[in-house]
Design a protein around this motif. Sequence first.
Motif, mmCIF file in Angstrom:
data_model
loop_
_atom_site.group_PDB
_atom_site.id
_atom_site.type_symbol
_atom_site.label_atom_id
_atom_site.label_comp_id
_atom_site.label_asym_id
_atom_site.label_seq_id
_atom_site.Cartn_x
_atom_site.Cartn_y
_atom_site.Cartn_z
ATOM 1 N N VAL A 61 129.994 29.099 16.464
ATOM 2 C CA VAL A 61 131.182 28.702 17.216
ATOM 3 C C VAL A 61 130.824 27.695 18.319
ATOM 4 O O VAL A 61 129.760 27.778 18.938
ATOM 5 N N ILE A 62 131.712 26.731 18.511
ATOM 6 C CA ILE A 62 131.537 25.767 19.608
ATOM 7 C C ILE A 62 132.390 26.247 20.771
ATOM 8 O O ILE A 62 133.601 26.462 20.627
ATOM 9 N N ILE A 63 131.753 26.415 21.916
ATOM 10 C CA ILE A 63 132.410 27.010 23.073
ATOM 11 C C ILE A 63 132.612 25.979 24.176
ATOM 12 O O ILE A 63 131.693 25.247 24.540
ATOM 13 N N LYS A 64 133.842 25.930 24.669
ATOM 14 C CA LYS A 64 134.135 25.128 25.869
ATOM 15 C C LYS A 64 134.014 26.095 27.047
ATOM 16 O O LYS A 64 134.874 26.935 27.266
ATOM 17 N N LEU A 65 132.916 25.983 27.768
ATOM 18 C CA LEU A 65 132.563 26.932 28.811
ATOM 19 C C LEU A 65 132.984 26.426 30.190
ATOM 20 O O LEU A 65 132.589 25.343 30.618
ATOM 21 N N PHE A 66 133.789 27.237 30.869
ATOM 22 C CA PHE A 66 134.214 26.912 32.231
ATOM 23 C C PHE A 66 133.431 27.806 33.200
ATOM 24 O O PHE A 66 133.550 29.022 33.156
ATOM 25 N N VAL A 67 132.609 27.172 34.036
ATOM 26 C CA VAL A 67 131.733 27.918 34.931
ATOM 27 C C VAL A 67 132.267 27.868 36.364
ATOM 28 O O VAL A 67 132.253 26.832 37.018
ATOM 29 N N GLU A 68 132.735 29.013 36.837
ATOM 30 C CA GLU A 68 133.251 29.118 38.199
ATOM 31 C C GLU A 68 132.087 29.061 39.190
ATOM 32 O O GLU A 68 131.105 29.776 39.053
#
Length: 234
Positions: A61-68
């Motif tokens: 899976v390709i993940i769009k990661l949002f890092v707070e």
Amino acid sequence: MDFVELKADLREEKGKELNKKLRFKGLVPGIVYRKGEETVSLKIDAKSLAKALHTDAGENVIIKLFVEGDKKKKERIVVIKEIQRDPVKDALVHVDLNEISLTETLKVKVPIIPKGEPIGVKQEGGVLQHVMWEIEVECLPTNIPDKIEIDVTNLKMGDTIIVKNIAPAEGVKVLGDPESIVFSVEHVKTIEETVAAPVEGESTEPELIREKKEKEEEETEEAPAKEEKKEEKK
């Protein structure tokens, strides 16, 4: 291929004990790798991560990661590098992620699935042997196939499909030994003989041990009789 969105927080806690506390709170410790850059430590909600992994793409899976809390990048495109699970509970223990570029190719392994019923099975009583279950491919991240389906309908008894016979989708390059067998149709007798045949150089030690044990048991049984004869002579 669609992206899966996933949120994470920067992780300052490090060490086994601190990671155990995170897992107790329902969080999974993780790391993001990027060539030429410092690694980024994360903590991710376990349920959200498990959901991201349960798509048709699986671990590809390709993940769009949002890092707070990440001042450099609040959004990263990542793929799974390695997943660690608890061997008993099968719970997620740790995850390693690789940050990628959508314009650069990468190598991944995808499952191989047979399509149809071979003639050699349906009409000739053979058995389809699924020899290779996954194969490595090289392509752009957006071209990663969920699986590679191979039509086995025309396989007759004794026929095989090898790696070089695979026709992947456009933009996907199949890697590996081109002569490796993927599928074959064999006689049931041939398969049984292959399973039953001893492996060359296989040790016969178990048999020898059993023979030795039987001999020891015989000697033990004979001992009382010898003792009785000695007593009679006295």
